[in-house]
Design an enzyme around this catalytic site. Structure first.
Site, PDB file in Angstrom:
ATOM      1  N   GLY A   8      63.459  65.108  34.919  1.00 26.57           N
ATOM      2  CA  GLY A   8      62.471  65.929  34.223  1.00 26.57           C
ATOM      3  C   GLY A   8      61.543  66.613  35.211  1.00 26.57           C
ATOM      4  N   LEU A  10      61.135  69.552  36.188  1.00 28.22           N
ATOM      5  CA  LEU A  10      60.578  70.877  35.903  1.00 28.22           C
ATOM      6  C   LEU A  10      59.542  70.831  34.784  1.00 28.22           C
ATOM      7  CD1 LEU A  10      63.789  73.100  36.131  1.00 28.22           C
ATOM      8  CD2 LEU A  10      62.116  72.581  37.898  1.00 28.22           C
ATOM      9  N   GLY A  11      59.245  69.647  34.294  1.00 30.82           N
ATOM     10  CA  GLY A  11      58.284  69.511  33.199  1.00 30.82           C
ATOM     11  C   GLY A  11      56.845  69.561  33.698  1.00 30.82           C
ATOM     12  N   GLN A  12      55.913  69.334  32.765  1.00 30.62           N
ATOM     13  CA  GLN A  12      54.499  69.447  33.099  1.00 30.62           C
ATOM     14  C   GLN A  12      54.113  68.493  34.233  1.00 30.62           C
ATOM     15  OE1 GLN A  12      51.641  67.886  30.329  1.00 30.62           O
ATOM     16  NE2 GLN A  12      49.966  69.133  31.085  1.00 30.62           N
ATOM     17  N   ASP A  34      66.699  68.076  36.724  1.00 30.03           N
ATOM     18  CA  ASP A  34      66.274  68.485  35.386  1.00 30.03           C
ATOM     19  C   ASP A  34      67.501  68.996  34.655  1.00 30.03           C
ATOM     20  OD1 ASP A  34      63.198  69.170  34.244  1.00 30.03           O
ATOM     21  OD2 ASP A  34      64.832  70.141  33.164  1.00 30.03           O
ATOM     22  N   ARG A  36      67.470  71.685  32.994  1.00 24.17           N
ATOM     23  CA  ARG A  36      67.447  73.144  33.210  1.00 24.17           C
ATOM     24  C   ARG A  36      67.572  73.447  34.691  1.00 24.17           C
ATOM     25  NH1 ARG A  36      61.705  74.509  31.682  1.00 24.17           N
ATOM     26  NH2 ARG A  36      61.307  72.326  32.110  1.00 24.17           N
ATOM     27  N   TYR A 143      58.755  59.483  18.406  1.00 25.01           N
ATOM     28  CA  TYR A 143      58.349  59.462  19.818  1.00 25.01           C
ATOM     29  C   TYR A 143      57.747  58.099  20.172  1.00 25.01           C
ATOM     30  CZ  TYR A 143      55.766  61.025  23.998  1.00 25.01           C
ATOM     31  OH  TYR A 143      55.255  61.185  25.257  1.00 25.01           O
ATOM     32  N   LYS A 147      58.955  55.135  22.725  1.00 20.94           N
ATOM     33  CA  LYS A 147      58.099  54.690  23.843  1.00 20.94           C
ATOM     34  C   LYS A 147      57.941  53.166  23.842  1.00 20.94           C
ATOM     35  CE  LYS A 147      57.477  58.444  26.059  1.00 20.94           C
ATOM     36  NZ  LYS A 147      58.019  58.561  27.432  1.00 20.94           N
TER      37      LYS A 147
END
Ligand code: SER
Length: 317
Positions: A8, A10-12, A34, A36, A143, A147
């Site tokens: 991940g 490329l995420g925040q 990622d 993407r 979600y 978690k």
């Protein structure tokens, strides 16, 4: 120097964490991955990049076998609001994807694995004020369910196989580079983009909805801090409450108006995201993180607001 894999990336959080890890350990030591492909103009990655869909078990094993990382930061996940719109995909990515990472990490003797949890791991029956580290966790969102499950899996893999899995229950994260995607706390980032353009913002949460929040620099220090902590000191290990501030949309608007007095916020409540936010703590007690590995936040609301406004104004020019 450990070799580190970030999923991940490329995420925040991933995009900033990759940068900090590369500054700390060297570009070549940190493998960004990622689902993407990176937009090289926006994210000039200076080190190795792998396209990785963590839902593809074989690909996960191949990449871990190829790079033999000592540490993994597993950040690939769907956030709360998108997860609620596509619960099966959320399960598949957040649970099955994570399980592939746990298994590959175990098989390839990864030394430390970071898997973030969230304020979403709590639910409506949790004490919502000063939410304790150890308390009722019966989330009512997909979600949140994913978690809590990954928290438990992390504990299981540690006790059963000795995989040193660590994690944090992260609040809403505020940053000005990569935007968050599909979370309930995203308003606290979006609002700044409107404010600096002198546009009114329409908030999808009620003005009195209190949630935990944290500025990105604190988030990065928290991630690295729990991963660097001495193993023997950790009692909770994989799911520490961590927070820096609590505020409502109305309080955030007031803090922004100190810099931009003409800023206006309207409210148009989104029932889905409001009900998610209502089931999360108003504010967590993070004393376990403070005691066990010295967590300390540096950015409060006024400092965060000042940095966000200055940075976004600068980016406009
Ligand atoms: N920021 C996240 C979300 O809103 C919370 O983990 O989904």
């Amino acid at each position: 120097m450990p070799k580190i894999l970030v999923t991940g990336a490329l995420g925040q959080i991933g995009s900033e964490l990759t940068r900090v890890l590369r500054e700390t350990y060297g570009d070549a030591q940190v493998i960004a991955s990622d689902i993407r492909l990176p937009d090289l103009a926006a994210h000039p990655h200076n080190g190795p990049f792998e396209t990785l869909d963590v839902m593809d078990e074989q690909q996960v094993h191949q990449i871990i076998e190829k790079h033999q990382p000592q540490q993994i930061y597993h950040l690939a996940a769907l956030l709360s609001a998108v997860a609620e719109r596509d619960p099966l995909r959320a399960w598949n990515l957040n649970i099955n994807g994570s399980l592939h990472i746990f298994e590959a990490a175990r098989k390839h003797q990864v030394e430390r694995l970071f898997v973030p949890s969230s304020i979403a791991a709590f639910g409506p029956t949790t004490p919502l004020d000063h939410t304790p580290q150890d308390t009722i966790q019966r989330p009512n969102t997909m979600y949140g369910i994913t978690k809590v499950t990954t928290e438990l899996l992390g504990e299981y893999y540690y006790k059963r196989f000795g995989l040193d899995c660590r994690g944090l229950r992260l609040p809403g994260v505020i940053s000005y580079t990569t935007p968050p995607g599909g979370g309930t706390t995203d308003y606290a980032v979006e609002i700044f983009h409107y404010a600096v353009r002198n546009q009114p913002y329409t908030c999808y949460l009620r003005p009195d909805t209190s949630l935990d929040m944290m500025y990105m620099a604190d988030t990065l220090r928290a991630c690295l801090g729990v991963m660097a902590a001495e193993s023997q000191r950790l009692i909770h290990r994989n799911a520490f409450n961590v927070t820096a501030m609590q505020f409502t949309p109305a309080q955030l608007v007031a803090a922004i108006q100190k810099h931009i007095p003409s800023f206006v916020c309207h409210y148009e409540i989104d029932p889905l995201r409001q009900s998610i936010a209502d089931s999360w703590p108003n504010g967590m007690d993070d004393s376990a993180a403070r005691q066990e590995w010295g967590w300390q936040h540096e950015y409060d609301l006024s400092r965060t607001v000042e940095i966000m406004i200055n940075a976004l104004r600068k980016a406009q020019h």
